[in-house]
Design a protein around this motif. Structure first.
Motif, PDB file in Angstrom:
ATOM      1  N   TRP A   1      -6.709   1.466   0.031  1.00 42.01           N
ATOM      2  CA  TRP A   1      -6.058   0.761   1.129  1.00 42.01           C
ATOM      3  C   TRP A   1      -6.368   1.408   2.480  1.00 42.01           C
ATOM      4  O   TRP A   1      -6.277   0.758   3.522  1.00 42.01           O
TER       5      TRP A   1
ATOM      6  N   ASP B   1      -4.349  -6.071  -5.993  1.00 47.38           N
ATOM      7  CA  ASP B   1      -4.345  -7.059  -7.068  1.00 47.38           C
ATOM      8  C   ASP B   1      -4.731  -8.423  -6.488  1.00 47.38           C
ATOM      9  O   ASP B   1      -3.996  -8.979  -5.668  1.00 47.38           O
TER      10      ASP B   1
ATOM     11  N   ALA C   1       0.811  -1.223   0.000  1.00 45.52           N
ATOM     12  CA  ALA C   1       0.000   0.000   0.000  1.00 45.52           C
ATOM     13  C   ALA C   1       0.838   1.264   0.000  1.00 45.52           C
ATOM     14  O   ALA C   1       0.355   2.324  -0.417  1.00 45.52           O
TER      15      ALA C   1
ATOM     16  N   VAL D   1      -7.394   6.812  -1.138  1.00 49.45           N
ATOM     17  CA  VAL D   1      -6.766   5.555  -1.559  1.00 49.45           C
ATOM     18  C   VAL D   1      -7.534   4.388  -0.941  1.00 49.45           C
ATOM     19  O   VAL D   1      -7.872   4.408   0.248  1.00 49.45           O
TER      20      VAL D   1
ATOM     21  N   ASP E   1       1.226   3.547  -3.243  1.00 50.91           N
ATOM     22  CA  ASP E   1      -0.011   4.246  -3.605  1.00 50.91           C
ATOM     23  C   ASP E   1      -0.283   5.407  -2.652  1.00 50.91           C
ATOM     24  O   ASP E   1      -0.786   6.461  -3.068  1.00 50.91           O
TER      25      ASP E   1
ATOM     26  N   GLU F   1      -7.154  -0.787  -5.462  1.00 48.97           N
ATOM     27  CA  GLU F   1      -5.730  -0.891  -5.794  1.00 48.97           C
ATOM     28  C   GLU F   1      -5.151  -2.280  -5.556  1.00 48.97           C
ATOM     29  O   GLU F   1      -4.037  -2.573  -6.009  1.00 48.97           O
TER      30      GLU F   1
END
Length: 302
Positions: free
Chosen positions: A141, A188, A108, A139, A111, A186
């Motif tokens: 996260w 994956d 994280a 964001v 980002d 964000e």
């Protein structure tokens, strides 16, 4: 594929360079008399950053009084003074050199630093911390963040990261969800193979309730390949060997307790089965594998 790495670490990131700092002129060979007080210019050799800080605070206080007295014209005056004060602080060494990110996982951190929108050698005193906070909290996260300015040159981002709960699959698409069922854009999914897989419409919202119950049963959790949401009202547990456990729409924990008792008596989870129906609290229905129905032993792992 690597498992999820959660927060708790302290990571230092160097802000990206944007505008090079103005080179400072070299001291002339022959000393020149210092300008008299009040004529501006960079602080002299004997002026400490602390002195600049106190003096600038006094100027800002006077400017605020002028704003109250003169209205819009004073407001423009304050803005001009603030710009000058920020530049003076920068000349005194109050420029951004380091960004500390606390409480965020390595996945994280990049980002978060990118979203903060800060850059190396940026004047630090005039930096709007509320704007930085709002950008960081946008964001996926991040649950929340506290932004702290540490003079002369450091910005601290103390992050409370959203906990990754499961990978959610629906309509051929996968996403990582947090412990409130919210998607983390964000993240994956391919990097979170260790998380449970929940499938179907509504599985994201319902997962935070069922997964803690299932996690209390490590043996069953290890055997489970996916939790499939049926008609957005109940769950099927699909095991790694292809077996199916049908849970009721209410009372999932009681149903799983019945399953535990059955397994203690017959080791059913080890022997294998085609389906166990737990939807009726008065009756546990077990359907053997087709090979057993035909009188043939089931193949190992089938």
């Amino acid at each position: 594929m690597p498992a999820a790495v959660r927060g708790g670490s302290r990571v230092q990131a160097n802000p990206r360079a944007k505008a090079p700092a103005s080179p400072r002129g070299k001291r002339a060979a022959s000393a020149k008399p210092a300008p008299p007080p009040g004529r501006g210019g960079a602080p002299g050799p004997g002026v400490s950053p602390k002195t600049v800080l106190i003096a600038a605070a006094s100027v800002v206080a006077l400017a605020l009084v002028a704003t109250l007295a003169t209205g819009g014209r004073g407001e423009r005056l304050v803005q001009g003074i603030a710009t000058g004060v920020d530049a003076r602080f920068a000349q005194a060494g109050f420029r951004l050199k380091k960004v500390h990110v606390e409480g965020a996982s390595p996945l994280a951190t990049a980002d978060i630093v990118r979203a903060a929108g800060v850059y190396a050698d940026q004047p630090l005193v005039g930096l709007n911390l509320e704007d930085v906070r709002l950008r960081v909290e946008s964001v996926g996260w991040v649950k929340d963040v506290r932004v702290v300015r540490l003079l002369p040159d450091t910005l601290v981002l103390a992050v409370h990261e959203r906990r990754q709960l499961a990978v959610w699959q629906r309509a051929g698409k996968t996403s990582v969800i947090d412990d409130h069922g919210q998607v983390i854009p964000e993240a994956d999914p391919g990097r979170f193979a260790a998380l449970p897989l929940v499938v179907g419409e509504g599985a994201d919202v319902a997962a935070p309730a069922i997964l803690p119950i299932l996690s209390q049963r490590p043996r069953l959790m290890q055997l489970t390949d996916a939790l499939v949401r049926v008609d957005d009202r109940r769950w099927d547990l699909r095991l790694r060997d292809g077996s199916l456990i049908q849970l009721p729409s209410v009372g999932e924990e009681q149903a799983l307790m019945q399953l535990e008792q059955l397994d203690q008596r017959s080791h059913i989870l080890t022997l294998g089965f085609d389906r166990i129906d737990l939807r009726n609290p008065e009756l546990v229905a077990v359907r053997p594998r087709q090979a057993e129905l035909d009188g043939r032993p089931a193949a190992a792992g089938a």
